[in-house]
Structure formats: structure tokens, C-alpha cells
Design an enzyme around this catalytic site. Structure first.
Site, PDB file in Angstrom:
ATOM      1  N   GLN A 192     -49.425  50.839 -45.459  1.00 16.93           N
ATOM      2  CA  GLN A 192     -49.532  51.658 -43.951  1.00 16.93           C
ATOM      3  C   GLN A 192     -50.664  51.312 -42.814  1.00 16.93           C
ATOM      4  O   GLN A 192     -49.926  50.864 -42.103  1.00 16.93           O
ATOM      5  CB  GLN A 192     -50.481  53.192 -44.581  1.00 16.93           C
ATOM      6  N   LEU A 208     -49.188  23.330  -5.725  1.00 15.98           N
ATOM      7  CA  LEU A 208     -50.613  23.871  -4.279  1.00 15.98           C
ATOM      8  C   LEU A 208     -51.252  24.332  -4.656  1.00 15.98           C
ATOM      9  O   LEU A 208     -52.631  24.632  -4.413  1.00 15.98           O
ATOM     10  CB  LEU A 208     -49.382  25.675  -4.655  1.00 15.98           C
ATOM     11  N   THR A 209     -52.416  24.455  -5.914  1.00 15.33           N
ATOM     12  CA  THR A 209     -53.359  24.481  -6.906  1.00 15.33           C
ATOM     13  C   THR A 209     -54.437  23.301  -7.180  1.00 15.33           C
ATOM     14  O   THR A 209     -53.822  22.497  -7.035  1.00 15.33           O
ATOM     15  CB  THR A 209     -53.393  25.539  -8.596  1.00 15.33           C
ATOM     16  N   GLU A 210     -55.427  23.983  -6.407  1.00 12.70           N
ATOM     17  CA  GLU A 210     -56.516  22.415  -6.092  1.00 12.70           C
ATOM     18  C   GLU A 210     -57.275  23.135  -7.516  1.00 12.70           C
ATOM     19  O   GLU A 210     -57.780  23.940  -7.477  1.00 12.70           O
ATOM     20  CB  GLU A 210     -56.639  22.716  -4.554  1.00 12.70           C
ATOM     21  N   HIS A 250     -59.803  25.070  -5.598  1.00 12.95           N
ATOM     22  CA  HIS A 250     -58.556  26.754  -5.023  1.00 12.95           C
ATOM     23  C   HIS A 250     -57.213  26.829  -5.189  1.00 12.95           C
ATOM     24  O   HIS A 250     -56.434  26.580  -5.857  1.00 12.95           O
ATOM     25  CB  HIS A 250     -58.167  26.673  -3.777  1.00 12.95           C
ATOM     26  N   GLY A 251     -57.597  28.139  -6.631  1.00 12.05           N
ATOM     27  CA  GLY A 251     -56.417  28.436  -7.494  1.00 12.05           C
ATOM     28  C   GLY A 251     -55.996  30.038  -6.615  1.00 12.05           C
ATOM     29  O   GLY A 251     -55.233  30.106  -6.389  1.00 12.05           O
ATOM     30  N   GLU A 303     -49.483  31.313 -12.408  1.00 14.83           N
ATOM     31  CA  GLU A 303     -48.917  31.893 -11.739  1.00 14.83           C
ATOM     32  C   GLU A 303     -49.526  33.867 -11.087  1.00 14.83           C
ATOM     33  O   GLU A 303     -48.571  34.589 -10.767  1.00 14.83           O
ATOM     34  CB  GLU A 303     -47.300  32.062 -11.763  1.00 14.83           C
TER      35      GLU A 303
END
Length: 397
Positions: A292, A144-146, A149-150, A376
């Protein structure tokens, strides 16, 4: 009658909220099986794989994961396990506690490539690919990712045009997990009829998947570019039920759900390493866990870890009840990855200089989670999903 203090079990540092009470015996058995496999097959080797920047024996690992029922785990039929979504989440938790790259292998195989075919494919496509993918015989990837274009996949340039009854597919995809070892790729492309998905055997002329090197994150994982140079496909290569951008986004929702759990696995591994180190590392004459400031760090880490696990359980139950919304997955992905990164960074401070050594898992998980934060859907994209849901106003454009 309410339990009295004398009859209550002691506080469990590994399960401070008693979340195991939410699990069935079958859930625990699934978790134990995956944890043992990861402990035997991944943990003894993963630091070396990470340092070398490779995942040797990935095909053998895939077949072993198939034998466990971890590939396409929550899908039904076609050799898939048909497990609950909670059980799939527990598997992601244990796999990413070993390494994000291993969980990514399983996530891309099952939640993206297999799910796309299972949900949108023809019966012939399902019969041809899913049984072999479920067994690990065939590894899949999801294109899908280019390069340009993400976060805005609607701008994709990969194009499929008709030539007689065939399709001719041309374009490039980037940051594709499993790409150079895949036997089949699910590729999304523009057509004259909108965005469509294609099932692409990777041995076709014009298909190439050069591996991406020089990564400082997800090093024990195969990441590739897909180059599609007039790849000719038959008419039946298109996913018949996938039309428009909603189809790949639905696949991404499946993968994001696994990340909600998986990120907590990475966080747990770092928390456990820090807790063990704090109990044994001595400075100024006593273990640093007795100071602590260190205890405050450990307490805050435990809070966010187990709140994240509780959130994952809740979303898993909603998923199994078929009431889970995409916005709720964004809620979980945004919160749990962000908190996991903070837990890893805090663990690094407790380990001091040892925190950067591959003898400990902390820096490896921290750098892996930098990729998990982005893929994602970036944190910013999930913030905008929630912002739109809260206000009713679209700020994406």
C-alpha cells in the site's frame, strides 16, 4: 450518446488523463521524432557523460538538433522551423526526459541567444547569425548573470562605453551554458543610455570563456564564465531594439516556458523508472508495487506529473494564441519544477539504495533539477512575481 464502459478504452498508466487527446497528429509526430533522437543519441551515453562531467561531441549534437529543427524551433524565418509553442514544449519534455543538460543546450540556443537576435536584432544581425544557429553550425550563449548579480540583474557591473563609433565591453558573466563552445554571445551590459544587449563574436580579442568545473548538477552540460576584457565591438554590434532590463527579461520568459515542459520530462523519467522497479523488485515474497505505501507514492507521483503536464499544455495553447502572460509562466515554472523535484525524490525512495546508482536515471535527474530550480528565476523570485500579481504590492525591494 455518452460512451458506455464497454466501449471506453482501458485506463492507460502512461496517459491516465488522456492528455494525448489534446495533441494533433503533427504534435505527436514532433514528440516521437525528438524522443527517438534522444533515445538513440543521448540515453545510451548520458550516465557516462554525467559521471565524467562533460558533454563530448556537443558540436555534433548541436548540428543534429539543428537538422531536427529543434534550435529556435518556434521562431519563424531565417532557417527556423516555425513550430508551435506546444510542439516546442513537447520537444523540451523529451529532451529533458533524457537529461536537463541537453534541454539546456537547446533552450539557451533557441529561447535566449537566438530569440534575442530574432526579436531585438537588426536585419543584418539576423541574416548573419540566425540561419547558422538554426542549423547548429554556430552555438550561442546568453550573458546576463554575473558573479555578484543573479536574481537582481539590474545591479550588473558589466559596462560598455563608446570609443568613437565603437563600443568597448568590460566585465564578467557567470554560470553561462554553452559559453566555452559558443561562436557568438549575446551579452547584456550597462551603458550611459541604460542596459543594452550586444552580439559578441567569441573570437574577438579580450573575450575568454573558461569552463566551470566541479559541478554536482548539470554535469552533462557545458557551463562557463565569460570574461570580457575591453572587447572592442563595432557600432552595429548593439541590438537596436533592446533597451532596458525588459529586453533580457523577455528572453528569460521564453526559456522559462521551456522549463515548464522540460521539468516534467525529468519527472516522467523518474516516475517511469520507479513504476518499473516497483513492478519487478520483490521483497517479502512479492513485488514492492503490491504494498500500500508504495502504491500511495506512485499514485501521488502520477497525480503531480500529469497535473503538471496539463498545466504545460494549457500554457502552450495560450502561448500559441498570444494570450500567455509572464505571471502565468512564473506559475508554471514554480509549480512544475518544485513538483518534479518531489517526484524525483519519491522515486529515489522506491528504488532504495539503487536510486543513487547511475544505472538508473533518478539521482541524475534529481541533482540536475536543483539547478533548474534556480536558473531562469529562483522559486523565491517566482513566488514574488505571483505575490505582486495577486496583491498588487511589490515585495521585491
Amino acid at each position: 450518446m455518452p460512451a458506455t464502459p464497454s466501449t471506453l478504452p482501458p485506463f492507460d498508466p502512461e496517459d491516465p488523463l488522456g492528455l494525448d487527446d489534446l495533441l494533433t497528429d503533427e504534435d505527436r509526430a514532433v514528440r516521437a521524432t525528438v524522443r527517438q533522437w534522444a533515445g538513440d543519441r543521448v540515453l545510451p551515453h548520458v550516465a557516462d557523460w554525467y559521471e565524467r562531467g562533460e558533454l563530448p561531441g556537443i558540436r555534433e549534437l548541436a548540428r543534429e538538433l539543428g537538422a531536427l529543427g529543434a534550435l529556435g524551433m518556434s521562431l519563424t524565418g531565417y532557417g527556423c522551423a516555425g513550430a508551435s509553442h506546444v510542439q516546442y514544449g513537447l520537444a523540451c519534455l523529451e529532451l529533458e526526459a533524457a537529461d536537463s543538460g541537453i534541454r539546456s543546450l537547446v533552450s539557451v540556443q533557441g529561447s535566449l541567444a537566438m530569440y534575442a537576435i530574432w526579436r531585438f536584432g537588426s536585419e543584418e544581425q539576423k541574416q548573419q547569425w540566425l540561419p547558422r544557429m538554426a542549423s547548429g553550425e554556430v552555438i550561442g550563449c546568453f550573458g546576463l548573470t554575473e558573479p555578484d548579480h543573479g536574481s537582481d540583474p539590474a545591479g550588473m557591473r558589466t559596462y560598455a562605453e563608446r570609443d568613437g563609433s565603437d563600443w568597448v565591453l568590460t566585465g564578467r558573466k557567470m554560470w553561462i551554458t554553452n559559453g566555452s563552445v559558443a561562436g557568438v554571445a549575446v551579452v547584456w551590459a550597462r551603458t550611459d543610455d541604460g542596459i543594452r544587449g550586444f552580439v559578441v563574436p567569441t573570437d574577438l580579442p579580450g573575450f575568454a570563456a573558461p569552463e566551470i568545473k566541479h559541478k554536482w548538477s548539470l554535469r552533462a552540460s557545458v557551463t562557463s564564465e565569460l570574461v570580457l576584457d575591453e572587447v572592442r565591438l563595432p557600432a552595429d554590434a548593439v541590438l537596436p531594439e533592446a533597451r532596458g532590463l525588459g529586453a533580457p527579461l523577455r528572453c528569460l520568459g521564453q526559456a522559462r516556458y521551456g522549463i515548464v515542459w522540460g521539468s516534467m520530462g525529468a519527472a516522467r523519467a523518474c516516475f517511469e523508472a520507479a513504476l518499473d522497479y516497483a513492478r519487478t523488485r520483490e521483497q517479502f515474497g512479492r513485488p514492492i508495487g503490491g504494498f500500500q505505501l508504495t502504491q500511495a507514492k506512485l499514485a501521488d507521483m502520477a497525480l503531480e506529473l500529469h497535473k503538471g503536464l496539463l498545466l504545460a499544455h494549457h500554457l502552450g495553447r495560450r502561448f500559441d494564441a498570444r494570450t500567455l502572460l509572464p505571471e502565468q509562466i512564473s506559475f508554471g515554472k514554480l509549480n512544475n519544477v518544485r513538483e518534479a523535484i518531489d517526484i524525483c525524490r519519491t522515486a529515489r525512495t522506491i528504488l532504495g539504495a539503487n536510486g543513487i546508482s547511475l544505472e538508473y536515471p533518478v539521482m541524475r535527474h534529481a541533482t540536475n533539477l536543483e539547478s533548474v530550480l534556480t536558473y531562469e528565476g529562483t522559486a523565491e523570485m517566482h513566488q514574488l512575481v505571483l505575490g505582486k500579481a495577486l496583491t498588487g504590492l511589490d515585495a521585491f525591494r
